[in-house]
Design an enzyme around this catalytic site. Structure first.
Site, mmCIF file in Angstrom:
data_model
loop_
_atom_site.group_PDB
_atom_site.id
_atom_site.type_symbol
_atom_site.label_atom_id
_atom_site.label_comp_id
_atom_site.label_asym_id
_atom_site.label_seq_id
_atom_site.Cartn_x
_atom_site.Cartn_y
_atom_site.Cartn_z
ATOM 1 N N GLU A 162 -17.593 -1.583 -13.537
ATOM 2 C CA GLU A 162 -16.733 -0.783 -12.650
ATOM 3 C C GLU A 162 -15.687 -1.623 -11.921
ATOM 4 O OE1 GLU A 162 -19.003 1.642 -9.983
ATOM 5 O OE2 GLU A 162 -19.961 2.746 -11.596
ATOM 6 N N GLU A 360 -24.327 4.248 -16.990
ATOM 7 C CA GLU A 360 -24.943 4.678 -15.730
ATOM 8 C C GLU A 360 -24.681 6.157 -15.534
ATOM 9 O OE1 GLU A 360 -23.904 2.620 -12.051
ATOM 10 O OE2 GLU A 360 -23.888 0.690 -13.091
HETATM 11 C C1 BGP Z 1 -22.318 2.433 -9.275
HETATM 12 C C2 BGP Z 1 -22.663 0.971 -9.269
HETATM 13 C C3 BGP Z 1 -24.073 0.657 -8.947
HETATM 14 C C4 BGP Z 1 -24.778 1.640 -8.033
HETATM 15 C C5 BGP Z 1 -24.386 3.082 -8.266
HETATM 16 C C6 BGP Z 1 -24.850 4.051 -7.211
HETATM 17 O O1 BGP Z 1 -21.013 2.601 -8.842
HETATM 18 O O2 BGP Z 1 -22.367 0.366 -10.512
HETATM 19 O O3 BGP Z 1 -24.138 -0.659 -8.533
HETATM 20 O O4 BGP Z 1 -24.911 1.203 -6.785
HETATM 21 O O5 BGP Z 1 -23.007 3.228 -8.403
HETATM 22 O O6 BGP Z 1 -23.935 4.123 -6.157
HETATM 23 P P1 BGP Z 1 -24.296 3.823 -4.661
HETATM 24 O O7 BGP Z 1 -25.229 2.675 -4.693
HETATM 25 O O8 BGP Z 1 -23.018 3.493 -3.993
HETATM 26 O O9 BGP Z 1 -24.916 5.076 -4.133
#
Ligand code: BGP
Length: 458
Positions: A162, A360
């Site tokens: 990302e 993801e």
């Molecule tokens: C994505 C990232 C992760 C993770 C996930 C969940 O953007 O790659 O590292 O953290 O989001 O988001 P958050 O943790 O901000 O709730």
């Protein structure tokens, strides 16, 4: 109906070094920022409080096995491997990653490795981070070291996770260090990230390694409020800035002309060197990881821009709250399952149907203890979330999209940047105080789905 997936479909989950491993010698921007502004982190919990993968990697890999993962993505910590970013390699870090990689392979779980997941070594940030081309070179050296050390056993590499997020968080919207608000600097960071990516791809190709190299992008489809040309135009700009700013260079080897023209007209283009274009063209990938959490809904602006305000992407659109949208209230993100299908169709129709997988997808929920039944979190909402997304992904595959797998965020509940442990995403519940791991209902559901390579649903 039975949803069956192609043979050798990748079933697994994703995590990252900083969010799981725990303390290391080399400081990152997160450690530095937390030490100075702990108030920025939910309940004042910082990046030292992890699920301690550095200690528990072996038993955690057993748990991955129990979840019937055939693949698993995590990242290498640049700051652990090379504490000051550019100097000596830390032999203990090499041992650690060797052990993890070997154990995964031994257990039949294919390791997918990311080289950079938001965790900039502080020594590199001190000399300007991604704004400095020396850091681009230091990253390329780090990437090359990783390929040399681990490239015989890691066959799926990702240069960045990302990459738009550190741009947005660190240089536009104030949710990552260094908390700058400056579009031109953001554009420079984004541009240099693409150069760093392309340098790593070049090094990988030059080394003739056995595997493949790609990138993980959070693709956020931009839906206009209506088909009114003003709304459509607004959605196009959002798409250019947040998706195509990385998608086009890595799949087409060049930036969208419309994006370049737009930034040029506002004097926001980063400084380029004549040879950059050749490098970017060499950065084309073998495999795209797609992170999908939420759509972006936009409409044209209702009000004039304040000319005194900093130049922002929002000069060209407003966000649109669609009536009746389904929300994940804990994270504040809309849940829109067809988005996963729309992304795949876009890749198929406009980008030559690249090899890709969902790297993801996930749902962070607060206070999941309230769903405990007989000692286990019964997260039926997560099972529904996954199966609905998988149904749309399945439709994409049936219609010819080249999607090779589905990884969930995440394996064990982990530390989530500024949200720390507010929202839990894991297949496995973590008791932070005792480090006890307990498989949630969704973990069992996923294990069965992976084992059968299919699931049933009405
Ligand atoms: C994505 C990232 C992760 C993770 C996930 C969940 O953007 O790659 O590292 O953290 O989001 O988001 P958050 O943790 O901000 O709730």
């Amino acid at each position: 109906m039975k949803y069956a997936f192609p043979d050798n479909f990748w079933w697994g989950s994703a995590s990252s070094a900083l969010q799981t491993e725990g303390a290391r010698e080399g400081e990152t921007t997160w450690d530095y920022w937390f030490a100075r502004e702990p108030n920025r982190f939910h309940n004042g919990v910082g990046p030292q409080q992890t699920s301690t993968f550095y200690q528990h990697w072996k038993t955690d890999i057993q748990l991955l096995k129990q979840l019937n993962h055939n693949s698993f993505r995590t990242s290498i910590s640049w700051a652990r491997l090379i504490p000051d970013g550019i100097g000596e390699v830390n032999p203990e870090a090499v041992d650690f990653y060797n052990q993890v990689i070997d154990e995964l392979n031994e257990q039949g779980i294919t390791p997918f490795m990311t080289l950079f997941h938001f965790d900039m070594p502080m020594a590199m940030q001190e000399i300007g981070g991604w704004e400095n081309r020396d850091v681009v070179d230091a990253y390329a050296r780090y990437a090359q070291i990783c390929f040399e050390l681990f490239g015989d056993r890691v066959l799926h590499w990702f240069t960045f996770n990302e990459p738009i997020v550190p741009v947005e968080g660190g240089y536009l919207y104030d949710f990552h260090y260094p908390n700058v608000v400056d579009f031109k600097r953001a554009a420079t960071v984004a541009y240099h990230t693409v150069l760093a990516h392309a340098q790593a791809v070049r090094a990988y190709r030059a080394g003739h390694y056995a595997g493949e190299i790609g990138i993980v992008l959070n693709l956020t489809p931009s839906y206009p409020r209506s088909q009114n040309p003003a709304d459509v135009k607004a959605a196009n700009v959002a798409d250019l800035m947040f998706n195509r700013s990385f998608l086009d260079p890595v799949l087409r080897g060049e930036y969208p002309a419309d994006l370049v023209a737009l930034l040029k007209s506002y004097d926001q283009l980063p400084a380029c060197k004549p040879e950059d274009g050749f490098l970017i063209a060499e950065g084309k990938i073998d495999l795209l990881g797609v992170n999908y959490y939420q759509p972006r809904r936009v409409k044209c602006r209702d009000s004039a821009v304040n000319p005194q305000a900093p130049f922002m992407p929002e000069w060209f659109f407003d966000s649109y709250e669609m009536p009746g949208r389904k929300m994940n209230p804990y994270r504040g993100w809309e849940i829109y399952e067809p988005g996963i299908y729309d992304i795949l169709v876009n890749l198929r129709d406009n980008y030559g149907n690249p090899r890709c997988f969902i790297s993801e997808n996930g749902m962070g929920v607060e206070n999941e203890q309230r769903f405990i039944e007989n000692g286990q979190i019964n997260d039926q909402y997560r099972i529904e979330f996954i199966s609905e997304h998988l149904a749309w992904l399945h439709k994409g595959i049936i219609e010819g999209c080249n999607c090779l797998g589905y990884h969930m965020w995440t394996f064990i509940d982990n530390w989530s940047w500024c949200n720390a442990y507010k929202n839990r995403y894991g297949f496995i519940q973590l008791d932070l105080a005792t480090q006890k791991r307990t498989i949630k209902k969704s973990g069992e559901w996923f294990a069965a789905t992976a084992l059968n390579n299919s699931f049933d649903r009405e």
